[in-house]
Enzyme design. Sequence first.
Site, PDB file in Angstrom:
ATOM      1  N   HIS A   1     -24.044 -32.621  69.895  1.00 11.62           N
ATOM      2  CA  HIS A   1     -23.956 -31.187  70.188  1.00 11.62           C
ATOM      3  C   HIS A   1     -23.374 -30.989  71.579  1.00 11.62           C
ATOM      4  O   HIS A   1     -23.556 -31.811  72.477  1.00 11.62           O
ATOM      5  CB  HIS A   1     -25.320 -30.502  70.062  1.00 11.62           C
ATOM      6  CG  HIS A   1     -26.357 -30.938  71.050  1.00 11.62           C
ATOM      7  ND1 HIS A   1     -26.510 -30.335  72.281  1.00 11.62           N
ATOM      8  CD2 HIS A   1     -27.296 -31.911  71.001  1.00 11.62           C
ATOM      9  CE1 HIS A   1     -27.498 -30.906  72.935  1.00 11.62           C
ATOM     10  NE2 HIS A   1     -27.994 -31.872  72.186  1.00 11.62           N
TER      11      HIS A   1
ATOM     12  N   ASP B   1     -23.701 -27.948  73.394  1.00  2.00           N
ATOM     13  CA  ASP B   1     -24.394 -26.976  74.237  1.00  2.00           C
ATOM     14  C   ASP B   1     -25.450 -27.679  75.080  1.00  2.00           C
ATOM     15  O   ASP B   1     -25.850 -28.811  74.789  1.00  2.00           O
ATOM     16  CB  ASP B   1     -25.041 -25.881  73.388  1.00  2.00           C
ATOM     17  CG  ASP B   1     -26.169 -26.400  72.509  1.00  2.00           C
ATOM     18  OD1 ASP B   1     -25.975 -27.441  71.839  1.00  2.00           O
ATOM     19  OD2 ASP B   1     -27.246 -25.776  72.480  1.00  2.00           O
TER      20      ASP B   1
ATOM     21  N   ASP C   1     -27.479 -34.778  77.900  1.00  5.23           N
ATOM     22  CA  ASP C   1     -27.932 -34.342  76.580  1.00  5.23           C
ATOM     23  C   ASP C   1     -27.088 -33.147  76.176  1.00  5.23           C
ATOM     24  O   ASP C   1     -27.368 -32.021  76.587  1.00  5.23           O
ATOM     25  CB  ASP C   1     -29.412 -33.964  76.659  1.00  5.23           C
ATOM     26  CG  ASP C   1     -29.967 -33.375  75.388  1.00  5.23           C
ATOM     27  OD1 ASP C   1     -29.315 -33.510  74.340  1.00  5.23           O
ATOM     28  OD2 ASP C   1     -31.050 -32.755  75.439  1.00  5.23           O
TER      29      ASP C   1
ATOM     30  N   GLU D   1     -27.604 -26.318  69.413  1.00  4.12           N
ATOM     31  CA  GLU D   1     -28.639 -27.278  69.035  1.00  4.12           C
ATOM     32  C   GLU D   1     -29.919 -27.048  69.823  1.00  4.12           C
ATOM     33  O   GLU D   1     -31.024 -27.148  69.290  1.00  4.12           O
ATOM     34  CB  GLU D   1     -28.124 -28.707  69.258  1.00  4.12           C
ATOM     35  CG  GLU D   1     -28.994 -29.798  68.633  1.00  4.12           C
ATOM     36  CD  GLU D   1     -30.091 -30.322  69.563  1.00  4.12           C
ATOM     37  OE1 GLU D   1     -30.931 -31.118  69.105  1.00  4.12           O
ATOM     38  OE2 GLU D   1     -30.122 -29.927  70.757  1.00  4.12           O
ATOM     39  N   GLU D   2     -29.737 -26.710  71.091  1.00  2.00           N
ATOM     40  CA  GLU D   2     -30.888 -26.588  71.985  1.00  2.00           C
ATOM     41  C   GLU D   2     -31.736 -25.346  71.727  1.00  2.00           C
ATOM     42  O   GLU D   2     -32.835 -25.222  72.277  1.00  2.00           O
ATOM     43  CB  GLU D   2     -30.414 -26.589  73.446  1.00  2.00           C
ATOM     44  CG  GLU D   2     -29.705 -27.863  73.894  1.00  2.00           C
ATOM     45  CD  GLU D   2     -30.636 -29.061  74.027  1.00  2.00           C
ATOM     46  OE1 GLU D   2     -31.802 -28.953  73.606  1.00  2.00           O
ATOM     47  OE2 GLU D   2     -30.198 -30.097  74.545  1.00  2.00           O
TER      48      GLU D   2
ATOM     49  N   ASP E   1     -28.134 -38.653  69.949  1.00  2.00           N
ATOM     50  CA  ASP E   1     -28.862 -37.567  70.619  1.00  2.00           C
ATOM     51  C   ASP E   1     -30.351 -37.841  70.762  1.00  2.00           C
ATOM     52  O   ASP E   1     -31.180 -36.950  70.636  1.00  2.00           O
ATOM     53  CB  ASP E   1     -28.644 -36.254  69.854  1.00  2.00           C
ATOM     54  CG  ASP E   1     -29.145 -35.044  70.619  1.00  2.00           C
ATOM     55  OD1 ASP E   1     -29.209 -35.103  71.867  1.00  2.00           O
ATOM     56  OD2 ASP E   1     -29.470 -34.029  69.983  1.00  2.00           O
TER      57      ASP E   1
ATOM     58  N   HIS F   1     -33.624 -32.145  80.017  1.00  2.00           N
ATOM     59  CA  HIS F   1     -34.135 -30.776  80.134  1.00  2.00           C
ATOM     60  C   HIS F   1     -34.813 -30.541  81.472  1.00  2.00           C
ATOM     61  O   HIS F   1     -35.690 -29.678  81.588  1.00  2.00           O
ATOM     62  CB  HIS F   1     -35.100 -30.434  78.981  1.00  2.00           C
ATOM     63  CG  HIS F   1     -34.460 -30.444  77.642  1.00  2.00           C
ATOM     64  ND1 HIS F   1     -35.117 -30.012  76.494  1.00  2.00           N
ATOM     65  CD2 HIS F   1     -33.230 -30.839  77.218  1.00  2.00           C
ATOM     66  CE1 HIS F   1     -34.307 -30.130  75.447  1.00  2.00           C
ATOM     67  NE2 HIS F   1     -33.157 -30.632  75.866  1.00  2.00           N
TER      68      HIS F   1
END
Length: 372
Positions: free
Chosen positions: A77, A79, A107, A140-141, A164, A345
């Site tokens: 992904h 994003d 990520d 995705e997030e 991922d 994150h």
Amino acid sequence: MVNKDRLVKEFLELIQIDSESKNEAEIARVLTEKLEALGLEVREDDTKEQTGLGSGNLIAKLKGTVAAADPILFSCHFDTVTPGNGIKPVINGDIIESDKTTILGADDKAGIAALLEGIRLLKENDIAHGDIEFVLTGGEEIGLVGASAVDKKALAAKYGFALDSGGPVGEVIVASPDHAKINAKIHGVAAHAGVAPEAGVSAIEIAAKAITMMPLGRLDEELTANIGVIKGGDRTNIVCDLVELNGEARAITFSKLENQMKAMREALEGAAEERGCTVDVEVNYERVGYKLEETDRVVEVAKAAIVKVGREPELKATGGGSDANIFTIGGIPTANLGVGYLDIHSKDEKMPISELVKLTELVVALIQTVAE
């Protein structure tokens, strides 16, 4: 074989393109140009209006040189979570990190960088390969939004690999849980807390009693449960008559999830009934879990390729979700592979260069293993 300098340079370029969820237009444009320059057929699907994201998903195809090889897909992904704008990368030895004012964006741009370098290596070294689809998604997030909108029937892959997972290169996620959400409104009786508290029934007390009766936390190797939100009351001199409560549970075995939600519901209803009050409970299930067997072709290929790059395969279950969930339940068994990034994150997110190189080696090894 891997051109480390080129790989790192491209990774640094990608992470400096702002692409927080719903702001994916620029990264999609750049990736389209890069993939087309590598000779791939690229299209952006028409899901943007449906998803509300900044772009559609990108589906790129590389025609194989080995007709008998299984067609496969790779998924990443593009994003990121917030704060992901204005990323300023810093290299400290083997570690790439941000300047601590933002996330890094490894990520999942580490996975994308490894895929791009892997494609170059295939072409530069005339490595035999089957048909390959690269599915790069947005959103995705914020709930696997892009992948959920992909038309799985339009894909030819028999199985796939998502790049991922936060574990080291060599880790294979073979199971991910179904989810359930529980939302409750507990109705008490309001009264003046100083003049006549005995005339009221506190919804906050009922909620507290119910929560102490619930099995919560990590309940076994595959089952977790949590109460994450409680809202109620606005003044200290009133016995609170309404509390809203939100929680969740996750389990790989669906019957365990059902039993857990039953226990949480019964705790709420029992605590309310004990005080002569009522509770409205809503339970919603999300069947997004998957479980791959060690004998599945996708797992066998992953294990063999990991051994080729000098790592020991480690098959694991996760409590989280990824685009691998969506492709697997959509009919394309997909294993999520360890990328090697750390502290995702967060502003402490890091990407070891050595893991980025090893991940690229693994991409090539996966393609070679399928072709063999």
